[in-house]
Design an enzyme around this catalytic site. Structure first.
Site, mmCIF file in Angstrom:
data_model
loop_
_atom_site.group_PDB
_atom_site.id
_atom_site.type_symbol
_atom_site.label_atom_id
_atom_site.label_comp_id
_atom_site.label_asym_id
_atom_site.label_seq_id
_atom_site.Cartn_x
_atom_site.Cartn_y
_atom_site.Cartn_z
ATOM 1 N N ASP A 121 -4.242 -16.820 8.548
ATOM 2 C CA ASP A 121 -5.259 -16.280 9.453
ATOM 3 C C ASP A 121 -5.198 -14.753 9.526
ATOM 4 O OD1 ASP A 121 -6.936 -18.240 10.362
ATOM 5 O OD2 ASP A 121 -5.541 -18.948 11.898
ATOM 6 N N ILE A 163 2.745 -30.271 22.799
ATOM 7 C CA ILE A 163 3.919 -29.954 23.613
ATOM 8 C C ILE A 163 4.445 -28.558 23.300
ATOM 9 C CG2 ILE A 163 6.352 -30.552 24.017
ATOM 10 C CD1 ILE A 163 5.555 -33.477 23.726
ATOM 11 N N HIS A 191 -0.290 -8.127 -5.649
ATOM 12 C CA HIS A 191 -1.384 -9.036 -5.300
ATOM 13 C C HIS A 191 -2.536 -8.203 -4.742
ATOM 14 C CE1 HIS A 191 0.585 -12.983 -5.682
ATOM 15 N NE2 HIS A 191 1.681 -12.293 -5.473
ATOM 16 N N GLU A 230 -5.450 -8.866 -4.160
ATOM 17 C CA GLU A 230 -6.356 -9.608 -3.262
ATOM 18 C C GLU A 230 -6.023 -9.393 -1.785
ATOM 19 O OE1 GLU A 230 -4.086 -10.919 -5.281
ATOM 20 O OE2 GLU A 230 -3.170 -12.756 -4.514
ATOM 21 N N LYS A 234 -21.840 -35.065 21.197
ATOM 22 C CA LYS A 234 -21.062 -35.509 22.362
ATOM 23 C C LYS A 234 -20.224 -34.378 22.976
ATOM 24 C CE LYS A 234 -22.111 -39.869 22.585
ATOM 25 N NZ LYS A 234 -22.855 -40.331 23.770
ATOM 26 N N THR A 235 -20.281 -34.258 24.273
ATOM 27 C CA THR A 235 -19.551 -33.172 24.951
ATOM 28 C C THR A 235 -18.246 -33.619 25.606
ATOM 29 O OG1 THR A 235 -20.667 -33.512 27.064
ATOM 30 C CG2 THR A 235 -21.733 -32.017 25.516
ATOM 31 N N CYS A 238 0.472 -11.066 -10.650
ATOM 32 C CA CYS A 238 1.879 -11.401 -10.407
ATOM 33 C C CYS A 238 2.422 -12.292 -11.524
ATOM 34 C CB CYS A 238 2.041 -12.003 -9.011
ATOM 35 S SG CYS A 238 3.691 -11.735 -8.342
ATOM 36 N N GLU A 286 -4.825 -15.030 19.455
ATOM 37 C CA GLU A 286 -5.146 -16.415 19.106
ATOM 38 C C GLU A 286 -3.888 -17.259 19.217
ATOM 39 O OE1 GLU A 286 -6.401 -17.117 15.027
ATOM 40 O OE2 GLU A 286 -6.176 -19.273 15.328
HETATM 41 N N1 GLN Z 1 7.466 -16.426 -9.648
HETATM 42 C C1 GLN Z 1 7.268 -15.046 -9.935
HETATM 43 C C2 GLN Z 1 8.305 -14.175 -9.243
HETATM 44 O O1 GLN Z 1 8.930 -14.594 -8.298
HETATM 45 C C3 GLN Z 1 5.870 -14.604 -9.567
HETATM 46 C C4 GLN Z 1 5.593 -14.669 -8.117
HETATM 47 C C5 GLN Z 1 4.125 -14.572 -7.786
HETATM 48 O O2 GLN Z 1 3.283 -14.810 -8.633
HETATM 49 N N2 GLN Z 1 3.820 -14.292 -6.545
HETATM 50 O O3 GLN Z 1 8.506 -13.052 -9.621
#
Ligand code: GLN
Length: 543
Positions: free
Chosen positions: A74, A150, A517, A519, A189-190, A382, A142
């Protein structure tokens, strides 16, 4: 005295997976675009200290922040919606809270007192919420899980107590529930919502606003019924209907005038968010002009939640390039030398995402070989970069036993190896060996990468000298082979203090591998350059 932060507490009722995170992030986006300083916090009632050791099969992607915290996915949505970089202060779990309290107890900080859920655990939760809100106008909090769990009780008690402390103009409760549609009766339905609000009230929390997740729009009569039975104002019942893109949600909330009651309750004055850029990007997500298809090669393709940031970053790139990016999901375990040509013959590009362990690796290497030999745009992230190096070493440099020590500890040509120590995102030295435990030995968080001038990487980062991207991996590319790579046309285009951060192939349309990464830093309004460059190459290739 510093200004009082105002809190918006978001809880969930009836069942999980209703999109509480998206709803919270959407409200945050509207407030931020109204000129307020907004941050957001996810408090997770589960016991794991952090999600770093949780299987992606169970918990979807592990999101990584700049400061190297492994967090709930999240947080990724929050960053993408809010366009803010968050930190380890923006996510904590029951496990983390107990660890802190127990540590303090062992140190003797409590002076011999009996340590109890109330006040100590609840107090620690309140402290953490306050810390996350420091210096902000608004902190959205959040609470993970569903009201009635629980393990969620101390968290609900904490927000009840905090709101009592700061008053209603500085704290409001939003409850997200499900309004199910019963087909045979043809009715929405509420009742579950009423029960869930009843459950909240028992703990001492009366919601100020109800957000209703449903398959179809709610009519006025139904909304008024919910308002009456749940004790909220009529303009505080907001619907959240299933939509084609999650990025439509802030706009749908805005249309229902969600900010008016929020501004009234929290005394924020008139709010007029500027959502024009967002709006035009969403239009392109829904009805783009161009199209391209890329092969997404991975081993968790049945669990697309484990690639959440990556699939979202592709949507961002598509929106900014006015193109629909179709993903052809390829299960790497099913790729072999017989079928690889058939599988990849109709795609415009190949993407190999990150991953751990040897399962599915041979299929990924075959896909990389195909992309390299067919001048097909390739992006390796990666593990995708590590495997591109192994493929190159085996098939171009003819080093037959080239491998990663992740897959063969004794391998004689460790293209990918373990380094003994590295400096972490906080500037501390970390020692790492074969014997290190799985948790806490990864290179995590943002690292500066120096970009080699006149490379494709330099071009996509607009000739920047360096760039910071986030990491999450244990193994590194072995620089020993650099001269051999370069002689054969593969260049190291990015480095961080001697560590290999990016590679590319000379003379290829687009062939890039990155150890980071990319992204994780992509946002709808600011797509990541690496992903954007790759998708742009795929669109060109499609024509
Ligand atoms: N398994 C690889 C490493 O640990 C690549 C990890 C990944 O792609 N996030 O270096």
């Amino acid at each position: 005295m510093s200004k009082q932060t105002k809190y918006i507490f978001v809880t969930g009722g009836v069942l999980s997976s209703l999109g509480k995170g998206i709803a919270a992030a959407s409200i945050g986006t509207l407030l931020k675009n109204s000129g307020l300083k907004v941050s957001i916090l996810k408090a997770d009632p589960y016991i794991n200290v952090d999600p770093g050791t949780m299987s992606p099969l169970e918990h979807g992607e592990v999101f990584v922040t700049d400061d190297g915290a492994e967090t709930d996915l999240d947080l990724g949505h929050y960053e993408r919606f809010l366009d803010e970089s968050l930190s380890q202060n923006n996510n904590f779990t029951t496990g983390r809270v107990y660890s802190t309290v127990i540590e303090k107890e062992r140190r003797g900080d409590y002076l011999g007192k009996t340590i109890q859920v109330i006040p100590h655990i609840v107090g620690e939760i309140v402290e953490r919420i306050k810390r996350a809100g420091e210096g902000k106008d608004i902190l959205i909090v959040e609470i993970g899980g569903t009201v009635g769990d629980i393990e969620g009780l101390p968290f609900l008690e904490a927000i009840r107590a905090l709101r009592a402390e700061v008053g209603r103009k500085n704290g409001m409760f939003i409850h997200l529930t499900l309004i199910p549609y019963i087909k045979v009766a043809g009715e929405l339905k509420t009742k579950p919502t009423q029960h869930s609000v009843g459950e909240l009230r028992r703990i001492g929390i009366s919601p100020d606003m109800i957000i209703c997740r449903s398959e179809m729009p709610l009519n006025r009569e139904l909304k008024d019924k919910i308002a009456l039975s749940c004790g909220v104002e009529k303009n505080c019942v907001i619907e959240s209907v299933d939509s084609a893109s999650i990025y439509q949600i802030p706009l749908a909330f805005l249309k229902q005038d969600i900010l008016t009651p929020i501004a009234e309750i929290l005394e924020l004055g008139e709010l007029k968010p500027d959502m024009s850029v967002w709006d035009s990007l969403v239009k392109r997500i829904i009805a783009p002009t161009e199209a391209t298809t890329i092969a997404f090669v991975g081993k968790y393709i049945d669990l697309k939640e484990s690639y959440k940031s990556l699939t979202e970053s592709i949507i961002h790139a598509g929106a900014n390039l006015d193109a629909r990016v179709n993903l052809k999901w390829v299960d790497s375990e099913k790729v072999d030398s017989e079928n690889v040509d058939e599988i990849l013959k109709d795609v415009d590009g190949v993407l190999v995402a990150g991953g751990f362990g040897e399962r599915g690796v041979s299929g990924k290497i075959l896909a990389i070989k195909y992309a390299r030999e067919h001048d097909l745009p390739y992006l390796g992230i990666c593990l995708g970069m590590q495997l591109a190096l192994i493929e190159f070493a085996r098939n171009v440099l003819k080093i037959e036993d080239a491998n990663s020590v992740e897959f063969n500890k004794e391998c004689k040509n460790p293209i990918i190896y373990l380094i003994d120590s590295f400096i972490d995102a906080h500037g501390k030295e970390q020692i790492r060996t074969h014997k290190s435990p799985l948790g806490g030995t990864m290179r995590l968080g943002a690292y500066e990468c120096e970009i080699k001038p006149k490379t494709l990487l330099a071009q996509i980062y607009n000739n920047a000298k360096s760039v910071k991207e986030r990491h999450r991996h244990r193994f590194e590319a072995n620089p020993k082979y650099k001269p051999d790579y370069e002689k054969a046309g593969l260049i190291i285009s990015g480095e961080s203090k001697g560590l290999v951060e990016a590679i590319e192939l000379k003379g290829h349309k687009f062939f890039i591998g990155v150890q980071c990464h990319p992204e994780f830093t992509s946002r709808l309004t600011k797509p990541n350059p690496t992903i954007l460059g790759f998708i742009s190459a795929c669109i060109k290739n499609a024509k």
